[in-house]
Design a protein around this motif. Structure first.
Motif, PDB file in Angstrom:
ATOM      1  N   HIS A  82     -23.986  40.475 -46.548  1.00  0.00           N
ATOM      2  CA  HIS A  82     -23.688  41.904 -46.615  1.00  0.00           C
ATOM      3  C   HIS A  82     -22.492  42.283 -45.743  1.00  0.00           C
ATOM      4  CE1 HIS A  82     -27.340  42.764 -48.832  1.00  0.00           C
ATOM      5  NE2 HIS A  82     -28.010  42.042 -47.973  1.00  0.00           N
ATOM      6  N   ASP A  83     -21.806  41.307 -45.211  1.00  0.00           N
ATOM      7  CA  ASP A  83     -20.656  41.495 -44.327  1.00  0.00           C
ATOM      8  C   ASP A  83     -21.015  42.187 -43.021  1.00  0.00           C
ATOM      9  OD1 ASP A  83     -18.836  40.071 -45.810  1.00  0.00           O
ATOM     10  OD2 ASP A  83     -18.211  41.805 -46.976  1.00  0.00           O
ATOM     11  N   TYR A  84     -22.225  41.969 -42.547  1.00  0.00           N
ATOM     12  CA  TYR A  84     -22.581  42.383 -41.193  1.00  0.00           C
ATOM     13  C   TYR A  84     -22.140  41.270 -40.257  1.00  0.00           C
ATOM     14  CZ  TYR A  84     -25.327  46.489 -42.369  1.00  0.00           C
ATOM     15  OH  TYR A  84     -25.720  47.731 -42.785  1.00  0.00           O
ATOM     16  N   CYS A  85     -21.736  41.634 -39.042  1.00  0.00           N
ATOM     17  CA  CYS A  85     -21.262  40.666 -38.049  1.00  0.00           C
ATOM     18  C   CYS A  85     -22.379  40.260 -37.113  1.00  0.00           C
ATOM     19  CB  CYS A  85     -20.155  41.283 -37.188  1.00  0.00           C
ATOM     20  SG  CYS A  85     -18.635  41.567 -38.049  1.00  0.00           S
ATOM     21  N   LEU A  86     -22.415  38.987 -36.797  1.00  0.00           N
ATOM     22  CA  LEU A  86     -23.363  38.496 -35.813  1.00  0.00           C
ATOM     23  C   LEU A  86     -22.776  38.719 -34.427  1.00  0.00           C
ATOM     24  CD1 LEU A  86     -26.029  36.991 -35.261  1.00  0.00           C
ATOM     25  CD2 LEU A  86     -24.713  34.853 -35.411  1.00  0.00           C
ATOM     26  N   ALA A  87     -23.536  39.382 -33.565  1.00  0.00           N
ATOM     27  CA  ALA A  87     -23.104  39.626 -32.192  1.00  0.00           C
ATOM     28  C   ALA A  87     -23.579  38.485 -31.296  1.00  0.00           C
ATOM     29  CB  ALA A  87     -23.664  40.964 -31.696  1.00  0.00           C
ATOM     30  N   SER A  88     -23.010  38.400 -30.121  1.00  0.00           N
ATOM     31  CA  SER A  88     -23.337  37.314 -29.200  1.00  0.00           C
ATOM     32  C   SER A  88     -24.802  37.337 -28.775  1.00  0.00           C
ATOM     33  CB  SER A  88     -22.425  37.374 -27.979  1.00  0.00           C
ATOM     34  OG  SER A  88     -22.514  38.648 -27.367  1.00  0.00           O
ATOM     35  N   ASP A  89     -25.478  38.484 -28.872  1.00  0.00           N
ATOM     36  CA  ASP A  89     -26.893  38.561 -28.499  1.00  0.00           C
ATOM     37  C   ASP A  89     -27.831  38.185 -29.653  1.00  0.00           C
ATOM     38  OD1 ASP A  89     -26.736  40.751 -30.188  1.00  0.00           O
ATOM     39  OD2 ASP A  89     -27.258  42.229 -28.654  1.00  0.00           O
ATOM     40  N   GLY A  90     -27.268  37.787 -30.813  1.00  0.00           N
ATOM     41  CA  GLY A  90     -28.070  37.370 -31.958  1.00  0.00           C
ATOM     42  C   GLY A  90     -28.412  38.484 -32.930  1.00  0.00           C
ATOM     43  N   ASN A  91     -28.005  39.711 -32.623  1.00  0.00           N
ATOM     44  CA  ASN A  91     -28.248  40.842 -33.524  1.00  0.00           C
ATOM     45  C   ASN A  91     -27.085  40.981 -34.507  1.00  0.00           C
ATOM     46  OD1 ASN A  91     -30.769  41.845 -32.502  1.00  0.00           O
ATOM     47  ND2 ASN A  91     -29.641  42.512 -30.686  1.00  0.00           N
ATOM     48  N   TRP A  92     -27.390  41.588 -35.655  1.00  0.00           N
ATOM     49  CA  TRP A  92     -26.373  41.829 -36.673  1.00  0.00           C
ATOM     50  C   TRP A  92     -25.877  43.262 -36.530  1.00  0.00           C
ATOM     51  CZ3 TRP A  92     -24.537  37.894 -39.487  1.00  0.00           C
ATOM     52  CH2 TRP A  92     -25.294  36.729 -39.521  1.00  0.00           C
ATOM     53  N   GLU A  93     -24.542  43.436 -36.601  1.00  0.00           N
ATOM     54  CA  GLU A  93     -23.942  44.756 -36.439  1.00  0.00           C
ATOM     55  C   GLU A  93     -22.997  45.060 -37.591  1.00  0.00           C
ATOM     56  OE1 GLU A  93     -22.150  45.580 -32.680  1.00  0.00           O
ATOM     57  OE2 GLU A  93     -23.650  44.433 -31.561  1.00  0.00           O
ATOM     58  N   HIS A  94     -22.928  46.342 -37.926  1.00  0.00           N
ATOM     59  CA  HIS A  94     -21.941  46.814 -38.898  1.00  0.00           C
ATOM     60  C   HIS A  94     -20.559  46.622 -38.297  1.00  0.00           C
ATOM     61  CE1 HIS A  94     -19.838  49.380 -41.718  1.00  0.00           C
ATOM     62  NE2 HIS A  94     -19.365  50.048 -40.695  1.00  0.00           N
ATOM     63  N   GLU A  95     -19.610  46.170 -39.106  1.00  0.00           N
ATOM     64  CA  GLU A  95     -18.236  46.026 -38.617  1.00  0.00           C
ATOM     65  C   GLU A  95     -17.491  47.334 -38.852  1.00  0.00           C
ATOM     66  OE1 GLU A  95     -14.657  42.835 -38.709  1.00  0.00           O
ATOM     67  OE2 GLU A  95     -15.605  43.242 -40.621  1.00  0.00           O
ATOM     68  N   PRO A  96     -17.129  48.036 -37.772  1.00  0.00           N
ATOM     69  CA  PRO A  96     -16.419  49.302 -37.945  1.00  0.00           C
ATOM     70  C   PRO A  96     -14.975  49.079 -38.416  1.00  0.00           C
ATOM     71  CG  PRO A  96     -16.727  48.802 -35.613  1.00  0.00           C
ATOM     72  CD  PRO A  96     -17.395  47.713 -36.388  1.00  0.00           C
ATOM     73  N   LEU A  97     -14.353  50.163 -38.844  1.00  0.00           N
ATOM     74  CA  LEU A  97     -12.931  50.101 -39.200  1.00  0.00           C
ATOM     75  C   LEU A  97     -12.139  49.611 -37.988  1.00  0.00           C
ATOM     76  CD1 LEU A  97     -12.606  53.486 -41.111  1.00  0.00           C
ATOM     77  CD2 LEU A  97     -12.601  51.184 -42.093  1.00  0.00           C
ATOM     78  N   PRO A  98     -11.002  48.947 -38.213  1.00  0.00           N
ATOM     79  CA  PRO A  98     -10.226  48.422 -37.081  1.00  0.00           C
ATOM     80  C   PRO A  98      -9.918  49.474 -36.008  1.00  0.00           C
ATOM     81  CG  PRO A  98      -9.376  47.521 -39.109  1.00  0.00           C
ATOM     82  CD  PRO A  98     -10.414  48.549 -39.493  1.00  0.00           C
ATOM     83  N   SER A  99      -9.636  50.688 -36.414  1.00  0.00           N
ATOM     84  CA  SER A  99      -9.299  51.721 -35.431  1.00  0.00           C
ATOM     85  C   SER A  99     -10.512  52.148 -34.601  1.00  0.00           C
ATOM     86  CB  SER A  99      -8.697  52.942 -36.134  1.00  0.00           C
ATOM     87  OG  SER A  99      -9.632  53.473 -37.055  1.00  0.00           O
ATOM     88  N   SER A 100     -11.707  51.802 -35.042  1.00  0.00           N
ATOM     89  CA  SER A 100     -12.932  52.187 -34.330  1.00  0.00           C
ATOM     90  C   SER A 100     -13.534  51.042 -33.516  1.00  0.00           C
ATOM     91  CB  SER A 100     -13.976  52.684 -35.325  1.00  0.00           C
ATOM     92  OG  SER A 100     -13.502  53.819 -36.005  1.00  0.00           O
ATOM     93  N   ARG A 101     -12.900  49.885 -33.501  1.00  0.00           N
ATOM     94  CA  ARG A 101     -13.424  48.737 -32.758  1.00  0.00           C
ATOM     95  C   ARG A 101     -12.945  48.810 -31.307  1.00  0.00           C
ATOM     96  NH1 ARG A 101     -11.400  44.539 -37.330  1.00  0.00           N
ATOM     97  NH2 ARG A 101     -12.654  45.423 -38.998  1.00  0.00           N
ATOM     98  N   ASP A 102     -13.896  49.019 -30.406  1.00  0.00           N
ATOM     99  CA  ASP A 102     -13.503  49.063 -28.991  1.00  0.00           C
ATOM    100  C   ASP A 102     -13.620  47.666 -28.380  1.00  0.00           C
ATOM    101  OD1 ASP A 102     -16.219  48.631 -28.499  1.00  0.00           O
ATOM    102  OD2 ASP A 102     -16.613  50.723 -27.995  1.00  0.00           O
ATOM    103  N   GLU A 103     -13.197  47.545 -27.133  1.00  0.00           N
ATOM    104  CA  GLU A 103     -13.214  46.250 -26.460  1.00  0.00           C
ATOM    105  C   GLU A 103     -14.622  45.681 -26.336  1.00  0.00           C
ATOM    106  OE1 GLU A 103     -10.624  44.272 -25.716  1.00  0.00           O
ATOM    107  OE2 GLU A 103      -9.442  45.801 -26.750  1.00  0.00           O
TER     108      GLU A 103
END
Length: 176
Positions: A82-103
């Motif tokens: 579904h194009d969700y991103c795996l985070a380092s903590d093992g949870n899946w997250e929605h990938e925001p638009l590039p302009s909304s991705r913070d550090e």
């Protein structure tokens, strides 16, 4: 890959000698192209032996997502179907638009290749479709096959939408 270069030398009496020289890419003069992978598929245990049509739903993708602007290091992300991103903590997250991705988001969801592949390999056997992992679906199909006559596949009602049927239905709500 090697490239062929021909040199022709004239040897009296209008006879030519053709000399072929093969040079490896490293020895080839001039600019060279570079081919690099930009996506890897990480497959669940038992994938190669399965004949289920929908087994691709369980694969994860490790995808090149650019370079770190400060270090120039490649950054990779792990995606599910579904194009969700795996985070380092093992949870899946929605990938925001590039302009909304913070550090903070980039730190959680972008990795060096080795780390991204390791995270994908750790997560792939836990991917679920309709509440079951790939292994659990294989076991379920095997138990149904035991009840069917030889050469007959289990009824479609016993399969999740899209699993083993080759259809694109999203099926029931997604579980993580």
């Amino acid at each position: 890959m090697s490239h062929l270069y021909r040199a022709i030398e004239a040897f009296g009496d209008d006879k030519d000698l053709v000399v072929e020289v093969r040079l490896a890419d490293a020895e080839r003069p001039g600019p060279r192209t570079r081919t690099v992978p930009s996506e890897y598929r990480v497959l669940p245990t038992g994938y190669e032996k399965s004949d289920a049509d929908g087994k691709g739903y369980f694969a994860l993708r490790v995808v090149w997502r650019g370079q770190d602007p400060e270090t120039g290091a490649d950054r990779w992300a792990v995606f599910d179907r579904h194009d969700y991103c795996l985070a380092s903590d093992g949870n899946w997250e929605h990938e925001p638009l590039p302009s909304s991705r913070d550090e903070n988001w980039l730190a959680r969801c972008r990795f060096p290749l080795e780390a991204a592949l390791r995270l994908a390999e750790e997560a792939v056997d836990n991917v679920k479709l309709a509440g079951r992992t790939f292994t659990q679906w294989e076991e379920h199909f095997a138990s149904l096959a035991d009840e069917c006559p030889p050469g007959v596949r289990p009824p479609a009602a016993s399969r999740p939408a899209g699993a083993g049927l080759g259809v694109g239905s999203a099926g029931p709500p997604r579980e993580r």
